[in-house]
Structures are given as structure tokens and as C-alpha cells.
Design an enzyme around this catalytic site. Structure first.
Site, PDB file in Angstrom:
ATOM      1  N   ASP A 168      -3.108   4.684  -2.344  1.00 26.58           N
ATOM      2  CA  ASP A 168      -4.203   5.249  -1.558  1.00 26.58           C
ATOM      3  C   ASP A 168      -4.639   6.619  -2.098  1.00 26.58           C
ATOM      4  OD1 ASP A 168      -5.745   4.814   0.917  1.00 26.58           O
ATOM      5  OD2 ASP A 168      -4.776   6.671   1.589  1.00 26.58           O
ATOM      6  N   ASP A 203       0.854  -1.180   0.000  1.00 26.23           N
ATOM      7  CA  ASP A 203       0.000   0.000   0.000  1.00 26.23           C
ATOM      8  C   ASP A 203       0.894   1.235   0.000  1.00 26.23           C
ATOM      9  OD1 ASP A 203      -2.443   1.564   0.451  1.00 26.23           O
ATOM     10  OD2 ASP A 203      -3.234  -0.308   1.275  1.00 26.23           O
ATOM     11  N   HIS A 237     -11.103  -3.375   2.944  1.00 24.93           N
ATOM     12  CA  HIS A 237     -11.051  -3.063   4.373  1.00 24.93           C
ATOM     13  C   HIS A 237     -11.893  -1.844   4.738  1.00 24.93           C
ATOM     14  CE1 HIS A 237      -8.333  -0.439   2.354  1.00 24.93           C
ATOM     15  NE2 HIS A 237      -8.268   0.328   3.414  1.00 24.93           N
ATOM     16  N   ASP A 238     -12.448  -1.145   3.743  1.00 28.79           N
ATOM     17  CA  ASP A 238     -13.289   0.035   4.006  1.00 28.79           C
ATOM     18  C   ASP A 238     -14.775  -0.240   3.804  1.00 28.79           C
ATOM     19  OD1 ASP A 238     -11.064   1.686   4.439  1.00 28.79           O
ATOM     20  OD2 ASP A 238     -10.946   2.272   2.322  1.00 28.79           O
ATOM     21  N   GLU A 257      -6.305   3.894  -5.993  1.00 25.73           N
ATOM     22  CA  GLU A 257      -7.615   4.086  -5.371  1.00 25.73           C
ATOM     23  C   GLU A 257      -8.077   5.483  -5.752  1.00 25.73           C
ATOM     24  OE1 GLU A 257      -9.852   4.003  -1.050  1.00 25.73           O
ATOM     25  OE2 GLU A 257      -8.079   5.202  -1.388  1.00 25.73           O
TER      26      GLU A 257
HETATM   27  O1  TEU Z   1      -9.803   5.354   1.686  1.00 24.15           O
HETATM   28  C1  TEU Z   1     -10.274   6.484   1.031  1.00 24.15           C
HETATM   29  C2  TEU Z   1     -11.744   6.629   0.845  1.00 24.15           C
HETATM   30  O2  TEU Z   1     -12.129   7.374   0.001  1.00 24.15           O
HETATM   31  C3  TEU Z   1     -12.791   5.942   1.635  1.00 24.15           C
HETATM   32  O3  TEU Z   1     -13.335   4.810   1.134  1.00 24.15           O
HETATM   33  C4  TEU Z   1     -12.529   5.969   3.112  1.00 24.15           C
HETATM   34  O4  TEU Z   1     -12.190   4.716   3.556  1.00 24.15           O
HETATM   35  C5  TEU Z   1     -13.689   6.424   3.917  1.00 24.15           C
HETATM   36  O5  TEU Z   1     -14.390   5.311   4.339  1.00 24.15           O
HETATM   37  C6  TEU Z   1     -14.582   7.392   3.289  1.00 24.15           C
HETATM   38  O6  TEU Z   1     -15.855   7.377   3.855  1.00 24.15           O
HETATM   39  C7  TEU Z   1      -8.423   5.199   1.858  1.00 24.15           C
HETATM   40  C8  TEU Z   1      -8.119   3.974   2.688  1.00 24.15           C
HETATM   41  O7  TEU Z   1      -8.550   2.817   2.008  1.00 24.15           O
HETATM   42  C9  TEU Z   1      -8.743   4.129   4.036  1.00 24.15           C
HETATM   43  O8  TEU Z   1      -8.641   2.990   4.831  1.00 24.15           O
HETATM   44  C10 TEU Z   1      -8.093   5.319   4.698  1.00 24.15           C
HETATM   45  O9  TEU Z   1      -8.740   5.623   5.891  1.00 24.15           O
HETATM   46  C11 TEU Z   1      -8.117   6.565   3.817  1.00 24.15           C
HETATM   47  O10 TEU Z   1      -7.797   6.308   2.446  1.00 24.15           O
HETATM   48  C12 TEU Z   1      -7.101   7.565   4.299  1.00 24.15           C
HETATM   49  O11 TEU Z   1      -5.814   7.118   4.031  1.00 24.15           O
END
Ligand code: TEU
Ligand code: CA
Length: 573
Positions: free
Chosen positions: A203, A101, A331-332, A259
Site C-alpha cells: 500500500d 496486502d 477497490h478504489d 502501489e
Molecule cells: O490507496 C491510496 C491512494 O492513493 C488512493 O487511490 C486512495 O484510495 C484514495 O482514493 C485517493 O483519492 C491505498 C488503498 O488502496 C486505499 O484503499 C486506502 O484507503 C489508502 O491507500 C490508505 O491506506
């Protein structure tokens, strides 16, 4: 395995590991690198050939490692650099690649760069972050909000200025306009690539270039992500990525997936068109937003099937010479079976159906740990069990807004990122299901019967073996990798069906989202004349029920969440 192999990622299936929840090797309740190493055989058995590791770097863990304080060191809770190197070596020996990542839209506020940057207006790092004066009337530089609550600006008295943080205040945004920042990031990337890692998941990479006017947003996103208006797909994002590609990526045989929140198919094509030399693929979010309610992901809605069909088909059709990533989970995101399937009565059927729907499409499939055993949302009884920074901020906000505890519980059960983060359930007979001998950092579900990897491996009809077949088919059948896509039965309210075709074969994927029997026969698919003539040469490749009739013309119904993969192959007659 490190030789030049063009576009290997187009035929890969990637397994995503959230390190703190995968396998604990030293019984401190937290998953680690040696734990992952002990499970490589499992990943190999599933058939995935690449692992994406969520962040394992030194970090205060305000956002579970997405706040990095040292890009070149492993957080001790996961092990040492030697452990990492050994993991990489053993994975490579098994033919498994590892991508890391790369979190470089922001650092931790504990990163050396930020400590210096915040100390004065005049230091070698003063321009490494995005600093702004207050407006003339003393108010914040603009009205952008942080994803994790409150404004996206925090004041630092030493500089008498505000810094921008699109996420938590402990995650200051880097200033990509500064060439020294870009060079420092490239150096950190080379550090890992020279060790032999096979690429990066980047990210929020669509967020690195901000609109230089820093315009107020129009209030469309009152709760989260208000900054996306001025920081997603900014004016220099493609220039920066082309530079990164030229200076770093093009010199290694690696893959990249960006992402990219707030990205349309048109923009995705710019990122992934090989001629432009930026990224190999992106994670789009549109299909993740179809069930959003007034509080975004903290919602009681379900995504309408018509919208899902329309959206996923658009992504299949529009990327042309670009390339798609395919995912339901990460994971989100909450667990797909709970979100789009039926995690009570038809857990196994709907988990297999969703896998079939996704793995039939064009692109590179990602499997998030636990998805391959049909993992479900844990539905924590106590709101205090939710640990994720985003969820905690939302619980506060929803309480402030006077929402009922009942409502708050429901939307956390549906939307919290912790839904994805509970530890792996390996073994039914061991304490903490074989994850750890100690209490894990995040609890297991108490609301559900726990099922484990062990159960899945002992049952030939498990979700695991269905995923294993899907992954094997992708390697075997060129049409899965290169076939065209066309949506079938477009207006059917409960069936998502499509066709993949190349010059030798056509493949139909038929998926029911109904929780009861519904009428269906092959002729509903609008088969070509040639296919109609040769119904007997249609072959059932895969089904999620064990007793689907081999004579396909006999099919008259689809059972709850039934999924079929049917092949017409012109080369076998
Ligand atoms: O996520 C960015 C993002 O846009 C989202 O999906 C976020 O997880 C959040 O839930 C918005 O509601 C990335 C990573 O995958 C996430 O785990 C991190 O918290 C975020 O970036 C910051 O680095
Ligand atoms: Ca551990």
C-alpha cells in the site's frame, strides 16, 4: 509449487478479492475467509493463478482495514488464523497463490506502537511515528492535507505535538527514518512469508520516505493528496526498498507489486528494474487520473481516448527491463465499464472490449472481482448508502462548497470507491444473490438490472468466458508475454489498436470505443509487407461478437465496442 520458479509472476493473471464483499459463509452480511475458500473453484475456472487479498487483519475498520491494529492477527469478522491457513493450503493445492496486502506507510491509531508513541515524548516507541512541534507562530507544522479531508496533522496534548497522517487521523504515518520501525515491519513480513504466502501488494509504498524539509505544498492539490508533494518518491524510498529486499524478500520465492501514486515511468523503472532489487512491478495511477475534474476523482469528465492511448502506450514503451502491472479496476476505482465503456446499451460488448485491450498488453493483468462478469457502478439513490470514508468526506466538502445535490450525486455515481465495493452477485434465485442470507454491509444496486455469476456461467457468450479465453491465451502465446509493443492508427479518434511482436509471430489488438459502426479494414493497421502478402494466414483469435467473418480481409466495419485479436504466426503456414 513452492520451489524456486523464476519470475512466475510474469505469466500470472491475478484476481483481486475485497474480502468483505466476496462471499459470506456465516450469514452476518460480511464476506469472509471461508466464503473465499468455497469459491476457489470459481477462480480456478476463470484461470487466474494468484489471488490478491485486501487487508484481513485486526483493525477498527475506519478505512475498511487499511488501518491495521495488529499485523499478525486476522480480524474476527473474516474468521480465524486457522481459517486463513486452510484457505492458503487449499489454494496451493489447486495451484493458486495468495498475496497479501502490506499496509506499512501507516498503522491504525489503535496499534500498540501508536498507543505507546502518543503517550509521552519519552517511551520506546516515541520515534515510531512522525511527530512535529507547531510552528513558532503556533500554526500547524505545514499545510499538507489529509486524503480524507482536513489537515494531515493532528495534535496530541500528552506530547504537545502533532503527528502526520497522510490519510485519516486514525492512520498515523510510520517514521521509516527510524531503523527500529523498519526492522519491526520486516519481522511482520517474515511472519506471513514463513506461513507460505506468495508475496505482497504494498500500500502507498512510494509514500514511505518523506522530504525531511516537510515543505509547504504549492496548493496544486487543494482537496486531496496535498501531501504527495512532499511525501511521494522521497529521497530514501529506493534505499528502504533495497534494504527490505535484501533482508526479507530475496529470501523467499515471492512477488511484489507496489502501489505507487504520483509515479512517472522513469521512477517506475527504478522500482522495477530487476538489477536494482526492489519490487517486481508497481501500480501506476496516470491512466486513472485522465478523467479528473476540479474535485479530482469526483468528476463529471470522461478520459479522452487520445490521452488513454498516449498514456498506456507510454507505460508500455518506457518500462524497458522493468515490468508493468495492468489494471482497469480495483477497490478504489469506479467500475471500468461505467467509466470507459457503455454500461447501458453495450455493457457486455464494452466489458469484453476493455478486457481485450488490457490483456493484450505487456505486463501482469489484474482482474478485480466482478470485472469478469462486467460489473457496473451501482449508482446508489440515497447518498447515505455510501459508506466509504473518502466519499463521505467529499460529500461534506461539496455541500460546504454549495454544490447542488444533483451534482454531488452524479460525482459519487462516477467516482466513489464504493462503486467497486458492492457484494458479488452470485446467484439470481437466492436471497441477496447468494452473497449472504442477511442484508449485506453495503447494498446491491437498485438502479440496474442485476446480472449474476450464474447467468454468466450459463451463457457461452458471457463476459466471463471472454475473460477465461483472454487468460488462457496469455498462458498459451509467448508473444503476449514477451512481444514488443507498438501503437497503430495513432490518430484515429475512436480506435485503440496496437501490435505485439516477437520473432515468430505478430499479434494485432483492435478495439473500438465507438457506440456505432465505424469503417475499418485490416489495411488500416499498416501491416508489414510480409503480413500483406499473407493476409490469408492471419487468424482471428478472439472477438467480442460471435459472427465476425473468419475471412479477415472481408472486414469493413467495426461494430459498437468491437474488439479483435488477430495473429500472424510465422511458424504455422
Ligand atoms: O490507496 C491510496 C491512494 O492513493 C488512493 O487511490 C486512495 O484510495 C484514495 O482514493 C485517493 O483519492 C491505498 C488503498 O488502496 C486505499 O484503499 C486506502 O484507503 C489508502 O491507500 C490508505 O491506506
Ligand atoms: Ca461473514
Amino acid at each position: 509449487m513452492r520451489g524456486k520458479s523464476t519470475d512466475w509472476w510474469k505469466s500470472s493473471v491475478i484476481y483481486q478479492i475485497y474480502p468483505q464483499s466476496f462471499q459470506d459463509s456465516n450469514n452476518d452480511g460480511i464476506g469472509d475467509l471461508n466464503g473465499i475458500r468455497s469459491r476457489l473453484d470459481y477462480i480456478q475456472k476463470l484461470g487466474a493463478d494468484t489471488i490478491w487479498l485486501n487487508p484481513i487483519y485486526v483493525s477498527p475498520l475506519i478505512d475498511n482495514g487499511y488501518d491495521i491494529a495488529d499485523y499478525r492477527a486476522i480480524h474476527p469478522q473474516y474468521g480465524t488464523m486457522e481459517d486463513f491457513e486452510q484457505l492458503l493450503r487449499e489454494a496451493h493445492e489447486k495451484g493458486i497463490r495468495i498475496i497479501m496486502d502490506l499496509v506499512v506507510n501507516h498503522t491504525s491509531d489503535q496499534h500498540e506502537w501508536f498507543k505507546q508513541s502518543r503517550s509521552s515524548r519519552n517511551n520506546p516507541y516515541s520515534d515510531f511515528y512522525i511527530w512535529k512541534d507547531a510552528k513558532e507562530d503556533g500554526s500547524l507544522p505545514n499545510n499538507w492535507g489529509s486524503t480524507f479531508g482536513g489537515p494531515a496533522w493532528t495534535y496530541v496534548p500528552e506530547r504537545d505535538q502533532y503527528y502526520l497522517h497522510c490519510f485519516a487521523k486514525e492512520q498515523p504515518d510510520l517514521n521509516w527514518e527510524n531503523p527500529a520501525v523498519r526492522e519491526a515491519v520486516y519481522e511482520d513480513m517474515r511472519f506471513w512469508l514463513d506461513k507460505g504466502v506468495d508475496g505482497f501488494r504494498m500500500d502507498v509504498i512510494s509514500v514511505i520516505s518523506k522530504d525531511p524539509a516537510f515543505p509547504d505544498n504549492d496548493g496544486r492539490f487543494p482537496y486531496t493528496k496535498s501531501y504527495y508533494m512532499g511525501s511521494s518518491n522521497g529521497p530514501r524510498v529506493h534505499e528502504f526498498l533495497q534494504e527490505m529486499n535484501e533482508q526479507v524478500l530475496s529470501r523467499y520465492d515471492v512477488m511484489t507489486v507496489g502501489e505507487t501514486p504520483n509515479t512517472t515511468t522513469k521512477q517506475a523503472l527504478l522500482f522495477t528494474d530487476p538489477a536494482r532489487k526492489e519490487l517486481n512491478m508497481v501500480f501506476q495511477f496516470e491512466h486513472m487520473h485522465l478523467d479528473y475534474g476540479k474535485y479530482g476523482k469526483f468528476s463529471v469528465e470522461r478520459a479522452p481516448l487520445a490521452d488513454l492511448k498516449e498514456n498506456l502506450s507510454k507505460w508500455q514503451n518506457d518500462l524497458e527491463q522493468g515490468w508493468n502491472s495492468l489494471y482497469w479496476n480495483n477497490h478504489d476505482q469506479p467500475r471500468a465499464v461505467s467509466r470507459y465503456g457503455d454500461d447501458q446499451r453495450f455493457r457486455i460488448e464494452s466489458a469484453k472490449m476493455l478486457g481485450t485491450l488490457l490483456h493484450g498488453m505487456k505486463g501482469t493483468p489484474f482482474v478485480y472481482m466482478g470485472e469478469e462478469i462486467g460489473q457496473v457502478n451501482p449508482e446508489f439513490e440515497r447518498l447515505e448508502d455510501y459508506q466509504d470514508i473518502e466519499t463521505r468526506a467529499f460529500i461534506d466538502l461539496l455541500r460546504e462548497n454549495g454544490e447542488s445535490e444533483e451534482f454531488i450525486r452524479t460525482v459519487c455515481h462516477n467516482g466513489s470507491r464504493d462503486n467497486a465495493r458492492t457484494p458479488m452477485q452470485w446467484d439470481s434465485n437466492k436471497s441477496n444473490y447468494g452473497f449472504s442470507k442477511s442484508e449485506p454491509w453495503l447494498p446491491f444496486t437498485k438502479a440496474r438490472d442485476v446480472f449474476t455469476v450464474e447467468d454468466a456461467l450459463n451463457d457461452p457468450n458471457s463476459v466471463f468466458y471472454h475473460y477465461q479465453k483472454l487468460i488462457a491465451l496469455r498462458k498459451e502465446l509467448p508473444v503476449l508475454r514477451n512481444g514488443t509493443y507498438s501503437l497503430k492508427m495513432k490518430d484515429h479518434p475512436e480506435i485503440f489498436a496496437y501490435k505485439r511482436a516477437n520473432e515468430n509471430s505478430s499479434l494485432y489488438i483492435i478495439c473500438s470505443f465507438a457506440d456505432q459502426d465505424i469503417p475499418f479494414s485490416l489495411s488500416d493497421l499498416g501491416l508489414s509487407k510480409e503480413e500483406e502478402k499473407c493476409l490469408s494466414c492471419a487468424k482471428l483469435l478472439l472477438s467480442n461478437y460471435c459472427d465476425t467473418p473468419e475471412t479477415l480481409s472481408k472486414i469493413q466495419t467495426l461494430r459498437p465496442y468491437e474488439a479483435l485479436m488477430i495473429l500472424f504466426d510465422k511458424t504455422i503456414d
